[in-house]
Scaffold this motif. Sequence first.
Motif, PDB file in Angstrom:
ATOM      1  N   UNK A  85       0.862  -1.182   0.000  1.00  0.00           N
ATOM      2  CA  UNK A  85       0.000   0.000   0.000  1.00  0.00           C
ATOM      3  C   UNK A  85       0.894   1.226   0.000  1.00  0.00           C
ATOM      4  N   UNK A  86       0.838   1.997  -1.071  1.00  0.00           N
ATOM      5  CA  UNK A  86       1.687   3.173  -1.169  1.00  0.00           C
ATOM      6  C   UNK A  86       3.122   2.806  -1.529  1.00  0.00           C
ATOM      7  N   UNK A  87       3.982   3.820  -1.508  1.00  0.00           N
ATOM      8  CA  UNK A  87       5.386   3.620  -1.880  1.00  0.00           C
ATOM      9  C   UNK A  87       6.266   4.240  -0.803  1.00  0.00           C
ATOM     10  N   UNK A  88       7.299   3.525  -0.377  1.00  0.00           N
ATOM     11  CA  UNK A  88       8.145   4.006   0.713  1.00  0.00           C
ATOM     12  C   UNK A  88       9.622   3.941   0.327  1.00  0.00           C
ATOM     13  N   UNK A  89      10.400   4.708   1.074  1.00  0.00           N
ATOM     14  CA  UNK A  89      11.856   4.625   0.970  1.00  0.00           C
ATOM     15  C   UNK A  89      12.344   3.868   2.191  1.00  0.00           C
ATOM     16  N   UNK A  90      12.940   2.719   1.958  1.00  0.00           N
ATOM     17  CA  UNK A  90      13.391   1.873   3.051  1.00  0.00           C
ATOM     18  C   UNK A  90      14.807   2.251   3.480  1.00  0.00           C
ATOM     19  N   UNK A  91      15.130   1.904   4.710  1.00  0.00           N
ATOM     20  CA  UNK A  91      16.481   2.111   5.219  1.00  0.00           C
ATOM     21  C   UNK A  91      17.472   1.329   4.365  1.00  0.00           C
ATOM     22  N   UNK A  92      18.645   1.903   4.154  1.00  0.00           N
ATOM     23  CA  UNK A  92      19.653   1.261   3.314  1.00  0.00           C
ATOM     24  C   UNK A  92      19.994  -0.125   3.822  1.00  0.00           C
ATOM     25  N   UNK A  93      20.180  -1.042   2.867  1.00  0.00           N
ATOM     26  CA  UNK A  93      20.539  -2.413   3.207  1.00  0.00           C
ATOM     27  C   UNK A  93      22.030  -2.506   3.498  1.00  0.00           C
ATOM     28  N   UNK A  94      22.391  -3.334   4.459  1.00  0.00           N
ATOM     29  CA  UNK A  94      23.796  -3.550   4.815  1.00  0.00           C
ATOM     30  C   UNK A  94      24.184  -4.996   4.500  1.00  0.00           C
ATOM     31  N   UNK A  95      25.481  -5.240   4.584  1.00  0.00           N
ATOM     32  CA  UNK A  95      25.966  -6.611   4.566  1.00  0.00           C
ATOM     33  C   UNK A  95      26.095  -7.245   3.203  1.00  0.00           C
ATOM     34  N   UNK A  96      25.981  -6.478   2.122  1.00  0.00           N
ATOM     35  CA  UNK A  96      26.161  -7.040   0.800  1.00  0.00           C
ATOM     36  C   UNK A  96      27.495  -6.583   0.224  1.00  0.00           C
ATOM     37  N   UNK A  97      27.858  -7.167  -0.903  1.00  0.00           N
ATOM     38  CA  UNK A  97      29.085  -6.737  -1.581  1.00  0.00           C
ATOM     39  C   UNK A  97      28.948  -5.275  -1.971  1.00  0.00           C
ATOM     40  N   UNK A  98      29.946  -4.474  -1.598  1.00  0.00           N
ATOM     41  CA  UNK A  98      29.862  -3.032  -1.798  1.00  0.00           C
ATOM     42  C   UNK A  98      30.378  -2.654  -3.179  1.00  0.00           C
ATOM     43  N   UNK A  99      29.458  -2.470  -4.108  1.00  0.00           N
ATOM     44  CA  UNK A  99      29.864  -2.118  -5.471  1.00  0.00           C
ATOM     45  C   UNK A  99      29.168  -0.858  -5.976  1.00  0.00           C
ATOM     46  N   UNK A 100      28.456  -0.157  -5.100  1.00  0.00           N
ATOM     47  CA  UNK A 100      27.819   1.089  -5.522  1.00  0.00           C
ATOM     48  C   UNK A 100      28.882   2.119  -5.883  1.00  0.00           C
ATOM     49  N   UNK A 101      28.568   2.963  -6.851  1.00  0.00           N
ATOM     50  CA  UNK A 101      29.503   4.006  -7.276  1.00  0.00           C
ATOM     51  C   UNK A 101      29.261   5.281  -6.486  1.00  0.00           C
ATOM     52  N   UNK A 102      30.331   5.973  -6.204  1.00  0.00           N
ATOM     53  CA  UNK A 102      30.275   7.215  -5.433  1.00  0.00           C
ATOM     54  C   UNK A 102      30.388   8.388  -6.391  1.00  0.00           C
ATOM     55  N   UNK A 448      38.738   0.062   0.041  1.00  0.00           N
ATOM     56  CA  UNK A 448      37.515  -0.091   0.828  1.00  0.00           C
ATOM     57  C   UNK A 448      36.317   0.512   0.102  1.00  0.00           C
ATOM     58  N   UNK A 449      36.502   1.706  -0.458  1.00  0.00           N
ATOM     59  CA  UNK A 449      35.375   2.393  -1.094  1.00  0.00           C
ATOM     60  C   UNK A 449      34.854   1.654  -2.318  1.00  0.00           C
ATOM     61  N   UNK A 450      35.755   1.086  -3.113  1.00  0.00           N
ATOM     62  CA  UNK A 450      35.291   0.403  -4.323  1.00  0.00           C
ATOM     63  C   UNK A 450      35.214  -1.104  -4.111  1.00  0.00           C
ATOM     64  N   UNK A 451      35.488  -1.523  -2.861  1.00  0.00           N
ATOM     65  CA  UNK A 451      35.371  -2.925  -2.472  1.00  0.00           C
ATOM     66  C   UNK A 451      36.155  -3.847  -3.402  1.00  0.00           C
ATOM     67  N   UNK A 452      37.425  -3.575  -3.513  1.00  0.00           N
ATOM     68  CA  UNK A 452      38.308  -4.404  -4.337  1.00  0.00           C
ATOM     69  C   UNK A 452      39.419  -4.968  -3.458  1.00  0.00           C
TER      70      UNK A 452
END
Length: 756
Positions: A85-102, A448-452
């Motif tokens: 019901x409706x649309x929400x912004x959830x808290x960021x997920x933790x504990x996965x491989x960190x590959x998001x770009x900054x 650390x930032x680019x998880x390599x």
Amino acid sequence: MTYFAVRIHITGIVQGVGFRPFVYNLAGKYEINGWVTNNASGVTIEAEGYPAALDGFITALKTQAPPLAVIETITVKTAPVSGYTGFTIKTSEEGQAKTALISPDVAICDNCLNELLNPADRRYRYPFINCTDCGPRYTIIKDIPYDRHATTMDNFVMCQACRAEYENPANRRFHAQPNACPVCGPAYRLTDRTGQLLADNSRDVFRAARERVAHGAIVAIKGIGGYHLAVNARDGTAVARLRARKVREDKPFAVMAGSMAAITAECMVSAADGQLLQSAARPIVLLAKGAGYSLADGIAPGNRYIGVMLPYAPVHYLLLEAQDIWGMTSGNASDEPIAYEDADAVERLKDIADCFLIHNRDIYCRADDSVVRTVFDQPYFIRRSRGYVPAPVGLARAMPPVLAVGGELKNTFCLTRGKQAFLSAHNGDLENLPTYQSYIAAIEHFKKLVNVTPQIAACDLHPEYLSTKYAAALDLPKVAVQHHHAHIAAVMAEHNLDGPVIGIAFDGTGYGPDGTLWGGEFLVADLKDYRRLGHLAYMPLPGGAKAIKEPWRMAVWLLNELYGQDFVRLNLPLARNLPAGWELVLAAVEKGLNTPLSSGAGRLFDVAAALLGIRQVINYEGQAAVELELAAQGLTGKVLPYSAGEVGDTWELDFKPVFAALCQALRQGAAVPQLAADFHATLAAAIVAVAGKIGNATKLNRVVLSGGVFQNVTLLTQVVRMLEQHSFTIYLHRLTPPNDGGLALGQAIVAGERSR
């Protein structure tokens, strides 16, 4: 009508750029239910709705993304309907491989600038104003996912008004992690060099700093990526004081202008230059001085070009009026890394700056200003740093995890992850101990930032480079990459070329596998290997590294080669003013004492500059070559005699006949600027001639140009136009610098390909 659900995963620069609020508002438009969240690899969306609505929603995700977002992939998979019901912004997920770009740090956006200058706005003249479309990113991020607690804003608790903006999906500060205001955010203070407070958390602090600059003071200003030293660029006495205190004899200072109008009054600005100056990256752009140029001579002494940037942080707009132009140089003493930590900055800059404009938000990663010029109406990097790092270079195919440690000078390092290569910010010259220490710390943070976790270390062949020694100490398989092959491979990586190509790598020095110093190289290369099919003739470097700093040494050797000891009686600039110790130089060459052999193209420029009386001793890297190019500009040169012959299966290009012709013309009274132009025309013609011979032999028509010598736009332009006339296809650097700042990318690619 059937109700459907999909799970969408998006990678790229999609954190810290307003992507989640964009998705939230888009969901409302298309009547989509579900949620969106940041995770360590990007953004994930679960969306439920009718088929047409979902199709429109997914299309809009691709076509209407926020201005700073860079979408690399969108994966859509069918999911079970959960009945949201409706649309929400959830808290960021933790504990996965960190590959998001900054996201890189970007300039203040128009909306925030309007608020900054609006007396009715609650953030009027607040120097940390930002939103999801602008502001600091890379320099304040400690870890990912990109949330406030993982930035240097974690010490500042948002007030009620800021929290309301942060939690309101309709507000452009929705989940803007650096969000703050005068009530709850960071603040500036002005102190003298002893730490005595001069002005603090009020609007007077900027007025006080501005007045001091206006009266000739040097002010150290803490910005986004580090400290600048600011001075009134029209005050010759103040500029001279800064130059003396910083121990920077001739190298130009960059300037910051309060407006485009102030720049166009001083410099020649093309449409491409204007786009670069006003881009979100806000680099320093090299511009030709205009007819109305009025800045102090000490800003860019003897140089027809000047590095100019526009304000990019809110504090700059609070300090500079539209008509102002300030000298704005890195906050360091010569050869040191830019200061970014407050205590260190005060300690290192207290003998340079008269006062300090300091804020209390930590900078986590230092980042110098980027330096760019336009070549053929496209960007051409001299230094790639703030505004561009850590955005990756996309690769044609996936690489194993490689750490490429770069070179010794203008160092950057590179990490590869899949089909992405992450080049670091500019580190500087590693022979400086603080720079080397900063370099090691930056590698650890970047990993650390680019998880390599690197599986391979790539380095230069030179055994004495500190970067090579650092790689040798790592518990990883090593791949040593020849310097000039790395230069060519970097361009190939940028353009997704596999090879083979004709690579022309011209610079000052790079270690050759034969133990000599290469630097004027014609290679046939792919991404794994190369063949050396041509090079400049070897010349001795009398005194080794000293010969690079004192070009007269090689010039004296050359005159002795051409004329014997009789050269001292010739009517030549160098012969009339021989430096002390010239006889010892010749004796050392004769005995082979500390006289390594070099095929470096940079040394040709040094010899020509010394022979023509332009520069005998340099005060910064490449100064002789820079001044030789400046002397030649605006003139059409003629081609002088040179020698290009085959030695075995290699073409050797000998410039002794050129230098003999220059000396003869000098003795006959020829003008030095014309001879400088002749030198450039001859080198361009010789390069193209050898490329043509290699092209005929190999049937290759793709030519890659790299190396620091090709920062010389006079030479580069002539070479490119002549190669095009011979039906070659030319590839230049467009994403990384041609100098050693791009070396690590080439090292990484070669190492990755060899490991397959």
